[in-house]
Enzyme design. Structure first.
Site, PDB file in Angstrom:
ATOM      1  N   LYS A 148      34.217  31.852  33.060  1.00 46.29           N
ATOM      2  CA  LYS A 148      35.066  31.029  32.206  1.00 46.29           C
ATOM      3  C   LYS A 148      34.368  29.680  32.007  1.00 46.29           C
ATOM      4  CE  LYS A 148      39.909  29.369  32.058  1.00 46.29           C
ATOM      5  NZ  LYS A 148      41.198  29.383  32.771  1.00 46.29           N
ATOM      6  N   SER A 157      45.127  30.970  30.213  1.00 45.99           N
ATOM      7  CA  SER A 157      44.034  30.346  29.529  1.00 45.99           C
ATOM      8  C   SER A 157      42.696  31.080  29.629  1.00 45.99           C
ATOM      9  CB  SER A 157      43.848  28.927  30.066  1.00 45.99           C
ATOM     10  OG  SER A 157      43.472  28.966  31.432  1.00 45.99           O
ATOM     11  N   SER A 164      47.044  31.853  34.469  1.00 47.70           N
ATOM     12  CA  SER A 164      45.913  31.964  33.546  1.00 47.70           C
ATOM     13  C   SER A 164      44.900  33.056  33.851  1.00 47.70           C
ATOM     14  CB  SER A 164      45.177  30.623  33.446  1.00 47.70           C
ATOM     15  OG  SER A 164      45.933  29.718  32.685  1.00 47.70           O
TER      16      SER A 164
END
Lengths: 486, 95, 484
Positions: free
Chosen positions: A76, A151, A175
């Site tokens: 990420k 997210s 997330s």
């Protein structure tokens, strides 16, 4: 190659069916072909990936391959990666080449993994749909009309689409688990403090935790083995031994006590999601587990408490983005105040600003006790709910999200977006570990079963999820997008 | 607790976020609804409940007093918007 | 109207750790800009703080030295504000649960009396960087080397009633921290900085007047001057019917005045909240006991011991215990020479005078404590007389010999105490001074005492200063009186 699990890929590499370099090249090729439509990566690190793959092949040839040597993954874009752009999905950091590696990145590199690049995300991890990225929304590979969740939406979509076998995400209020659920993959948010946060760009420091997102619980166990453990650079990372998370995977579930929180099956839960979750629970019963209803009475206070604590911490954490030492700086600032106000106004997106404003307001004089202190008191009650429940049962199960992936643009209103996280957010407040595992579909869109345990019971959660995956094949389903483009 | 336009402007100034009037008006509305949702907390009796700042009951570990970092100025300043003679430059600060 | 002044001090002491409070970067002073600002100090995205044990130990030692309560748990909070020298946009500090609770510092006033000043608390925090306002094309340059240096902020109650008391308090703090070795106390390099809260009220009034905070007062002298100016300003304002505004003021040593800062800005709102990157600091009793057991003797204890056990005057005891360097020097001189009063006289007399003339600190004295001690020992055992001793001291100061004994030997300064030798010199002087002898003989007996001085001088001169003056006196008197 592209739809195998890490464990399967390792067997192929060991057997010499293909090299890590070939695997890496194959996946980089898929990213080139497919990611234009999906938008799951912000930065693809071709050269570094191939160099790492070659080093892994050499290590393997020298007989020095570990459990993860030569296996590709994606990070990420919230993890600092030395000499590689690290944006956190924000215009603020569009030009930020991190000068150092996050601890997790170091550990995964030391384990021999090959990072293919940095995945898309909601800006500074604030969002539940990946629509808050400066780099544009990510599509859900199961249905391009749907969001991938957030997210860590880029990480989830990339794994689901067969661009990479595993990815690392972060979870502050769901997330990892919610995008894993929306994209039909397996995701684990470890206990707070299990994985170092050093080098992970902070959203809400007392809630943030990094974890693996992959195609199976067994793969998550392999990754957690490499990620977990004490780090001298993170005061909140616990000094506690790391078990081999793969060791308990095969433990039978007979006698397992499962609790179903009454509050996780109430109003607002999509009936088809509920049906899929209840089917999954019947699988556990068939494996010898017992099921009972429990109560987490403060569940409905979790979202309000979270939206005080997380924005308060965020408002402070994001103050360092001031246009002075790194990041976006406005053109021709008239004076210092102008430099700050314009750099930050231009660098941050709408949702980030909203949370900075909320956090600033609730911490300010005259409001602190009513909001922040109150939310922290409620946080204790929420944690106590879980501790009480785990006196009675081994794990809790329920849906990861009240609905399957919603449509892009469906939740324009921030509050209705926040309410999507009703089943995941309390877990971060309590600091306990949680997983989402694929458990069926509503139409084309996957459903995630959430499994929760007490602090530091990751091995148990992985065992429970793995046993479920031994008896089901939801986690083996691949979206047509991944196959059509094979 | 109702949110006023002035509250948003004040928070924006404290947070050094430039807002246009239109944006401020929109945030008054958004933030007002978020705070309305948050105000649900007030209904809960938390008398005598100690605030919880960290999810685990652990204490601060202390680091030995050793110099472990060496000079990396040139590396760190590569991502800086404006430097001269090793200093970060900002518009003149008036004291 | 009679006015009463209320003064409280916030003293920021840089702790003498090797590395910073939350990072492993060096705290050394004077490096090239930003070469000692590591990723953590710069507040790069993703970095985290880890607390330095030495900073904690130093803070606790200070607390123990002022007999403060050391709470079991202390917590770090974030103080949020934007400034270019504050990299993270917040200062990590302690607002609600500081590491050191309430304590007391005893100050010594000029007349030798003491007064207790209450310390409200002391807390740990990180220092900010520095903004350099030289011309960078109209820009300000920021150096973050100092960012993250550990500070102990010591907050007093408003117990001081005059500029002199405030200066004495600052000296007492300086003395405690240097005794403890937790700070170098170097005010010129900013190791100790001070904010002063001043208010005045009509004598007899119970409630406090509105206070002004004077920032950045960085020397003992400036503290006195800034307060003196500020008190006059406030009194004048009130007597003219005005009101004192609660505000922050800056002391300008060049113009010797304080002036208002940031008047246009609205009041700050620092939005303190517990730092989520740091956990509660829990200090167990064993740790605190260990630090207590290893505390050095503190200035107040030393002063008391100098008075009681060594028999020094209150003034001498206070001067000699004022700094650790002074006390260490004095104690070594005393140990070598074996006489506290003689040691005290020499350290405060000849040595202090020479240091003052040359503007040197005691640590930079060219005469070591051992050298001075050996010199004093030779005075005590009558090897040399007082006059020769001053000569020896000067020679040591000028580096003309390694020790008092070597100089005495080389310059032939050993005191002559042999009665025969002295008598021979006296006889010679009497023989050479018939006129003076006649005058002596003709004088009234009660005037003769004064006249003997001439003969003493001649004898001392003849001995090149080495004759024992008491013996010379006594023998001369005998011999001259015999002539009358």
């Amino acid at each position: 190659m592209h739809d195998k699990t890490l464990a399967e890929l390792k067997r192929s590499l060991d057997a010499g069916e293909f090299s890590s370099r070939e695997l890496t090249q194959h996946l980089l090729g898929r990213i080139d072909r497919l990611d234009g439509a999906l938008n799951s990566f912000i930065t693809v690190t071709y050269d570094q990936a191939l160099a790492a793959a070659e080093a892994a092949d050499a290590a393997r040839a020298a007989g020095k391959a570990g459990a993860l040597t030569g296996l590709p993954l994606a990070l990420k874009d919230i993890f600092c990666t030395r000499d590689v752009r690290t944006t956190a999905g924000s215009r603020m950091l569009d030009n930020f080449i991190a000068p150092y590696d996050a601890s997790v990145v170091e550990k995964l590199a030391a384990a021999g993994t090959v990072s293919l690049g940095k995945t898309n995300m909601d800006e500074f991890a604030m969002g539940s749909s990946n629509e808050n990225s400066h780099y544009g929304p990510v599509k859900n590979p199961w249905d391009f009309a749907a969001v991938p969740g957030g997210s860590s939406g880029g990480s989830a979509a990339a794994v689901a689409a067969g661009l990479v076998p595993a990815a690392i995400g972060t979870d502050t209020g769901g997330s990892i688990r919610q995008p894993a659920a929306f994209c039909g993959i397996t995701g684990l948010k470890p206990t707070y403090g299990r994985v170092s946060r050093y080098g992970m760009i902070a959203y809400a420091s007392s809630l943030d935790q990094a974890g693996p997102m992959a195609r199976s619980a067994a793969d998550c166990a392999l990754l957690l083995n490499a990620m977990a453990g004490h780090d001298l650079r993170d005061s909140t990372c616990v000094q506690r031994g790391v078990p081999d998370y793969t060791e308990e995977l095969d433990t039978p579930l007979a006698g397992l006590k499962i609790g179903l929180p009454r509050e996780y099956f109430g109003d607002g839960l999509d009936p088809q999601v509920e049906a899929a979750v209840r089917d999954a629970i019947r699988v556990f019963e068939s494996l010898g587990a017992s099921v009972r209803e429990v109560s987490l009475p403060h569940t409905h206070y979790a979202i309000p408490a979270y939206y005080v604590i997380a924005p308060a911490e965020a408002s402070s954490n994001l103050s360092r983005f001031d246009g002075v030492r790194f990041g976006h700086r406005c053109a021709n600032p008239a004076d210092l105040i102008d430099l700050y106000k314009r750099s930050r106004a231009e660098g941050f997106g709408d949702e980030v600003k909203r949370r900075i404003l909320i956090g600033t307001h609730t911490l300010s004089e005259g409001f602190f006790d009513a909001y922040y202190k109150k939310a922290q008191q409620v946080r204790r009650l929420i944690r106590q709910d879980f501790l009480d429940a785990f006196e009675e049962v081994d794990v809790l199960m329920g849906p990861a999200s009240p609905t399957p992936a919603f449509d892009l643009g469906a939740n324009k209103d921030p509050v209705s977006m926040y309410l999507q996280d009703i089943y995941t957010i309390a877990i971060n407040l309590a600091g306990i570990p949680g997983m989402s595992v694929p458990a069926g579909f509503v139409g084309q869109r996957p459903v995630g079963l959430q499994i929760l345990g007490s602090h530091f019971t990751e091995a148990r959660l992985l065992n429970v999820a793995h046993q479920f995956q031994q008896g089901t094949d939801w986690h083996r389903q691949r979206p047509a997008f991944a196959e059509e483009n094979a | 607790m109702a949110l006023e336009h002035a509250d948003v402007q004040r928070a924006a100034h404290l947070a050094r976020l430039g807002l246009t009037d239109d944006e401020a008006a929109r945030y008054v509305d958004d933030l007002g609804r978020i705070l309305e949702m948050v105000d649900m907390l007030q209904a809960l009796d938390t008398e005598g409940v100690a605030p919880l700042a960290h999810p685990l009951d652990v204490t601060q570990r202390l680091r030995a007093d050793e110099v472990t970092e060496s000079d990396q100025r040139s590396r760190f300043q590569r991502c800086a918007p404006a430097v001269e003679n090793g200093l970060y430059l900002v518009p003149r600060v008036v004291e | 109207m009679q006015w009463e002044t209320m003064i409280g001090l916030e003293v920021h002491v840089q702790l003498a750790t090797r590395s910073k409070i939350f990072s492993g970067a060096s705290t050394a002073f004077g490096a090239e800009p930003n070469t000692q600002a590591c990723a953590v100090d710069l507040g790069l995205p993703g970095v985290l703080p880890v607390l330095n044990e030495a900073a904690v130990a130093m803070a606790v030692k200070f607390g123990l030295a002022i007999h403060a309560e050391i709470p079991e748990v202390s917590v770090f909070d974030r103080k949020n504000y934007f400034y270019p020298d504050l990299p993270k946009g917040y200062q990590t500090s302690q607002m609600y649960q500081p590491i050191v609770g309430a304590g007391v510092v005893e100050i010594t006033l000029e007349d030798g009396t003491t007064k207790p000043i209450r310390v409200h608390h002391a807390h740990l925090e990180e220092d900010a960087g520095k903004s350099l306002h030289e011309d960078f094309h109209g820009m300000t340059g920021v150096d973050l080397n100092r960012a993250g240096t550990p500070l102990l902020e010591i907050v007093s109650e408003p117990d001081m009633r005059s500029a002199k008391e405030a200066a004495a308090y600052l000296k007492a703090i300086h003395s405690i921290v240097t005794y403890l070795g937790i700070s170098d106390g170097n005010m010129a390099e900013g190791s100790m900085r001070c904010d002063v809260n001043v208010s005045v009220r009509p004598k007899g009034q119970e409630t406090f007047g509105t206070r002004a905070e004077i920032k950045n007062v960085n020397s003992f002298r400036f503290v006195e001057r800034a307060i003196a100016y500020e008190v006059d300003r406030q009194v004048e304002l009130l007597e003219e019917g005005g009101v004192v505004v609660q505000e922050t003021r800056l002391f300008d040593p060049e113009r010797d005045e304080t002036r208002s800062m940031r008047t246009k800005e609205e009041a700050n709102d620092y939005r303190y909240f517990p730092c989520p990157d740091l956990l509660p600091v829990v200090l167990d009793k064993a740790y605190i006991d260990h630090l207590r057991d290893n505390l050095p003797e503190l200035p107040a204890d030393k002063r008391a011991r100098f008075e009681r056990a060594l028999g020094l005057s209150a003034y001498d005891a206070s001067v000699l215990s004022a700094t650790r360097e002074m006390a260490d020097y004095f104690e070594e001189v005393m140990e070598v020479c074996g006489d506290a009063k003689q040691a005290a006289n020499w350290v405060q007399g000849e040595l202090a005078g020479a240091l003052n003339r040359e503007g040197l600190a005691i640590v930079d004295s060219p005469v070591s404590a051992r050298q001075l001690g050996e010199l004093v020992a030779r005075v005590i055992d009558d090897t040399i007389n007082g006059k020769a001793a001053k000569q020896v001291f000067q020679a040591l100061w000028n580096g003309q010999g390694a020790s008092a004994d070597a100089i005495i030997e080389a310059q032939g300064l050993k005191q002559v105490t042999d009665t025969g030798a002295i008598e021979a010199m006296i006889d010679q002087v009497i023989a050479d001074s018939p006129a003076q002898v006649a005058q002596y003989r003709d004088a009234e007996p009660d005037k003769r005492g004064k006249m003997i001085g001439y003969f003493v001088g001649q004898v001392m001169k003849a001995s090149r200063g080495t004759a024992n003056p008491q013996q010379v006196n006594a023998l001369l008197k005998q011999k001259l009186d015999a002539l009358c």
